[in-house]
Design an enzyme around this catalytic site. Structure first.
Site, PDB file in Angstrom:
ATOM      1  CE  LYS A   1      -3.236  -2.956   0.182  1.00  0.00           C
ATOM      2  NZ  LYS A   1      -4.043  -3.284  -0.992  1.00  0.00           N
TER       3      LYS A   1
ATOM      4  CE  LYS B   1      -4.943   4.010   6.183  1.00  0.00           C
ATOM      5  NZ  LYS B   1      -5.570   4.362   4.898  1.00  0.00           N
TER       6      LYS B   1
ATOM      7  CD  GLU C   1      -3.018   7.086   4.078  1.00  0.00           C
ATOM      8  OE1 GLU C   1      -4.117   6.890   4.651  1.00  0.00           O
ATOM      9  OE2 GLU C   1      -2.757   6.660   2.955  1.00  0.00           O
TER      10      GLU C   1
ATOM     11  CB  ILE D   1     -10.328  11.164   6.704  1.00  0.00           C
ATOM     12  CG1 ILE D   1      -9.148  11.562   5.804  1.00  0.00           C
ATOM     13  CG2 ILE D   1     -11.603  11.897   6.292  1.00  0.00           C
ATOM     14  CD1 ILE D   1      -8.860  13.035   5.800  1.00  0.00           C
TER      15      ILE D   1
ATOM     16  CG  HIS E   1     -15.046   2.679   0.887  1.00  0.00           C
ATOM     17  ND1 HIS E   1     -14.719   1.443   1.381  1.00  0.00           N
ATOM     18  CD2 HIS E   1     -14.524   2.720  -0.346  1.00  0.00           C
ATOM     19  CE1 HIS E   1     -14.032   0.776   0.479  1.00  0.00           C
ATOM     20  NE2 HIS E   1     -13.914   1.520  -0.591  1.00  0.00           N
TER      21      HIS E   1
ATOM     22  CE  LYS F   1     -15.980  -2.401   0.328  1.00  0.00           C
ATOM     23  NZ  LYS F   1     -15.309  -2.720  -0.949  1.00  0.00           N
TER      24      LYS F   1
ATOM     25  NE  ARG G   1     -11.425  -8.254  -3.668  1.00  0.00           N
ATOM     26  CZ  ARG G   1     -10.905  -7.368  -2.842  1.00  0.00           C
ATOM     27  NH1 ARG G   1      -9.589  -7.214  -2.772  1.00  0.00           N
ATOM     28  NH2 ARG G   1     -11.682  -6.604  -2.096  1.00  0.00           N
TER      29      ARG G   1
ATOM     30  NE  ARG H   1     -20.644  -7.042   0.291  1.00  0.00           N
ATOM     31  CZ  ARG H   1     -19.310  -7.087   0.313  1.00  0.00           C
ATOM     32  NH1 ARG H   1     -18.710  -7.906   1.167  1.00  0.00           N
ATOM     33  NH2 ARG H   1     -18.585  -6.328  -0.477  1.00  0.00           N
TER      34      ARG H   1
HETATM   35  C1  MV4 Z   1      -8.342   5.523   6.537  1.00  0.00           C
HETATM   36  C2  MV4 Z   1      -9.395   6.079   7.308  1.00  0.00           C
HETATM   37  C3  MV4 Z   1      -9.263   7.380   7.715  1.00  0.00           C
HETATM   38  N1  MV4 Z   1      -8.152   8.086   7.401  1.00  0.00           N
HETATM   39  N2  MV4 Z   1      -7.261   6.269   6.257  1.00  0.00           N
HETATM   40  C4  MV4 Z   1     -10.004   1.088   6.411  1.00  0.00           C
HETATM   41  C5  MV4 Z   1      -9.739   0.006   5.446  1.00  0.00           C
HETATM   42  C6  MV4 Z   1      -8.661   0.450   4.551  1.00  0.00           C
HETATM   43  N3  MV4 Z   1      -9.084   0.198   3.208  1.00  0.00           N
HETATM   44  C7  MV4 Z   1      -8.469   1.900   4.836  1.00  0.00           C
HETATM   45  N4  MV4 Z   1      -9.360   2.231   5.904  1.00  0.00           N
HETATM   46  C8  MV4 Z   1      -9.436   3.483   6.377  1.00  0.00           C
HETATM   47  N5  MV4 Z   1      -8.386   4.271   6.087  1.00  0.00           N
HETATM   48  C9  MV4 Z   1      -7.198   7.517   6.674  1.00  0.00           C
HETATM   49  N6  MV4 Z   1      -6.101   8.234   6.384  1.00  0.00           N
HETATM   50  C10 MV4 Z   1     -10.497   5.288   7.591  1.00  0.00           C
HETATM   51  C11 MV4 Z   1     -10.522   3.982   7.128  1.00  0.00           C
HETATM   52  C12 MV4 Z   1     -11.702   3.237   7.450  1.00  0.00           C
HETATM   53  C13 MV4 Z   1     -12.542   2.768   6.457  1.00  0.00           C
HETATM   54  C14 MV4 Z   1     -12.277   2.964   5.105  1.00  0.00           C
HETATM   55  C15 MV4 Z   1     -13.127   2.494   4.128  1.00  0.00           C
HETATM   56  C16 MV4 Z   1     -14.272   1.804   4.502  1.00  0.00           C
HETATM   57  C17 MV4 Z   1     -14.543   1.579   5.819  1.00  0.00           C
HETATM   58  C18 MV4 Z   1     -13.691   2.062   6.818  1.00  0.00           C
HETATM   59  C19 MV4 Z   1     -13.993   1.845   8.151  1.00  0.00           C
HETATM   60  C20 MV4 Z   1     -13.157   2.301   9.118  1.00  0.00           C
HETATM   61  C21 MV4 Z   1     -12.002   2.988   8.775  1.00  0.00           C
END
Ligand code: MV4
Length: 458
Positions: A116, A158, A200, A203, A208, A237, A292, A338
């Site tokens: 990532k 992360k 990072e 937020i 999403h 999800k 994917r 789902r």
């Molecule tokens: C984040 C975030 C807030 N700020 N990055 C969660 C899964 C991974 N794909 C990245 N994720 C997140 N990254 C920053 N800088 C909040 C999440 C996150 C989230 C992101 C997408 C869908 C659901 C989520 C649930 C909790 C936190």
């Protein structure tokens, strides 16, 4: 074109790939564990190979067993579905060595996007807006503190090898950074075998939003618009929709163009998803890319009319994309619920015998499922039993169709998440399109009826 495709997966997605192969006149090989002997993907495939015992590690994740099955049956390609080996650069490499086509991106691109921190740099270089953060892995508390001070708290640590929410730590004050950094590194090392982490800006409560792309081996890349996947719980999800209620046509065109350019820059081929977070103030930032087919691809198919799985197969066979960006029109709105074999309040798994299973059809309804009356839901695999998708001229119609479809669905013998979905579909914020990844937190707080906590608060 391929003559025979081996499907290295199970459940509804194995059936989905069989559908595409049948329409293209391609023979199919199902592989299965001993737990799935009587399942529909086994029944509808042209050939069948048992690849091991119920545990995934010994069957659906068993690369030698799957490659052997491909060689024995003379399959010329492998479709990995989602989950299991779908993002394994290793399987993609072994396929190359064995002259079996892997239906997915190149091992190089899978590896790039799997890291990532590297993906972040590649996307930044290609002009994609990324979150403010560290340029590379953070290996010391000192550097971490400096980066975090520049970004401003809160920040998020992360795992480079993570994704999908695994190995993340939110840090709200400098005093907590050192400990969080060491824990994150240790967890990443244990979970992925690579301890690298990056930082990072965090937020709070974002949306999403993810863009679907397709790229062929002739340099053509298109996007199929976006999906909003904010309704989730513990990174699973629950409800997705296409398009996102939060994007204007202008934003969609602009971001879509950026994503297509970025995919072309990394020579992306086959289907892929570029994930973004949208902050409460409307800023959009890339977070990661998935190499994917995704669970929720069907709603994009409903609004674009493109059969993504057939396109994946054609692309892997070396064909050109049969349409251009200008041919892609978004029509109406689609939603997916789902349906999981889980208790609707506690989300605890509910495997077992399904005594009755009936889902209505009617205008604008699509159901992708492996379930049927008298089937069993195995405790060994994930709990998704059906994806109920509805389409309408607009969001309201799609939601109304979803509500009546869920109300008229009969599933007996196990618990399902349908009652949870019906509650969300009645929520004023949901109906207004006011979504965020924090949406489900208030449902988590709800107590199961009859529980001690519910009685105490009554
Ligand atoms: C984040 C975030 C807030 N700020 N990055 C969660 C899964 C991974 N794909 C990245 N994720 C997140 N990254 C920053 N800088 C909040 C999440 C996150 C989230 C992101 C997408 C869908 C659901 C989520 C649930 C909790 C936190």
């Amino acid at each position: 074109m391929f003559k025979k495709i081996l499907i290295a997966n199970r459940g509804e997605i194995a059936l989905r790939v069989i559908c595409a192969c049948r329409e293209l006149g391609i023979k199919t090989v199902a592989v299965h564990s001993t737990a799935d002997e009587h399942s529909l993907h086994v029944r509808f495939a042209d050939e069948v190979v048992c690849i091991g015992p119920p545990r995934s590690a010994e069957s659906y994740l068993n690369v030698p067993a799957i490659i052997s099955a491909a060689e024995i049956t003379g399959a010329d390609a492998i479709h990995p579905g989602y989950g299991f080996l779908s993002e394994s650069a290793y399987l993609a490499e072994v396929c190359e060595a064995c002259h079996v086509k892997f239906i997915g991106p190149s091992p190089h691109v899978i590896r790039l996007m799997g890291d990532k921190a590297r993906a972040r740099r590649a996307m930044k270089k290609a002009g994609v807006p990324i979150l403010p953060g560290s340029d590379g892995p953070i290996d010391s508390e000192d550097r971490g503190l400096r980066v975090a001070r520049e970004l401003g708290y809160p920040v998020i640590i992360k795992a480079a090898a993570g994704g999908g929410g695994r190995g993340m730590r939110i840090v709200r004050a400098p005093a907590d950074l050192g400990g969080a950094l060491r824990t994150a590194q240790r967890e990443a090392q244990a979970a992925f075998g690579v301890g690298d982490v990056y930082i990072e800006k965090y937020i709070e409560g974002p949306r999403h939003i993810e863009f679907q792309v397709l790229g062929d081996h002739h340099g053509h890349v298109v996007h199929l618009g976006e999906r909003e996947c904010s309704i989730q719980r513990r990174h699973q999800k629950l409800i997705e929709e296409a398009p996102s209620p939060a994007l204007t046509d202008r934003q969609r065109r602009k971001l879509g163009g950026i994503v297509v350019d970025a995919a072309r820059a990394v020579q992306y081929t086959n289907a892929g998803t570029f994930e973004f977070l949208m902050s409460a103030s409307g800023e959009i930032y890339f977070i990661e890319a998935n190499t994917r087919l995704q669970v929720e691809h069907g709603i994009t198919e409903m609004v674009t009319g493109v059969d993504i799985v057939k396109e994946q197969i054609r692309i892997a066979a070396g064909e050109r994309l049969s349409f251009r960006q200008g041919d892609v029109a978004l029509n109406g709105h689609a939603i997916e619920c789902r349906v999981n074999a889980e208790h609707p309040e506690t989300f605890t798994p509910s495997p077992g015998l399904v005594r009755a299973f009936s889902v209505p059809g009617g205008p604008g309804v699509r159901v992708d499922t492996y379930a049927h009356t008298e089937c069993t839901v195995s405790p060994y695999y994930d709990s998704l039993i059906a994806k109920i998708m509805t389409h309408g001229r607009d969001r309201r119609e799609a939601i109304a169709r979803m509500r009546r479809t869920l109300e008229m669905t009969v599933i007996e013998g196990i618990h399902t998440t349908i009652p949870m979905h019906l509650r969300v579909l009645d929520d004023p914020d949901f109906l207004a399109g006011r979504l965020s990844t924090s949406f489900m937190e208030r449902y988590q707080a709800a107590q199961p009826p009859g529980s001690a906590a519910a009685a105490a608060s009554a």
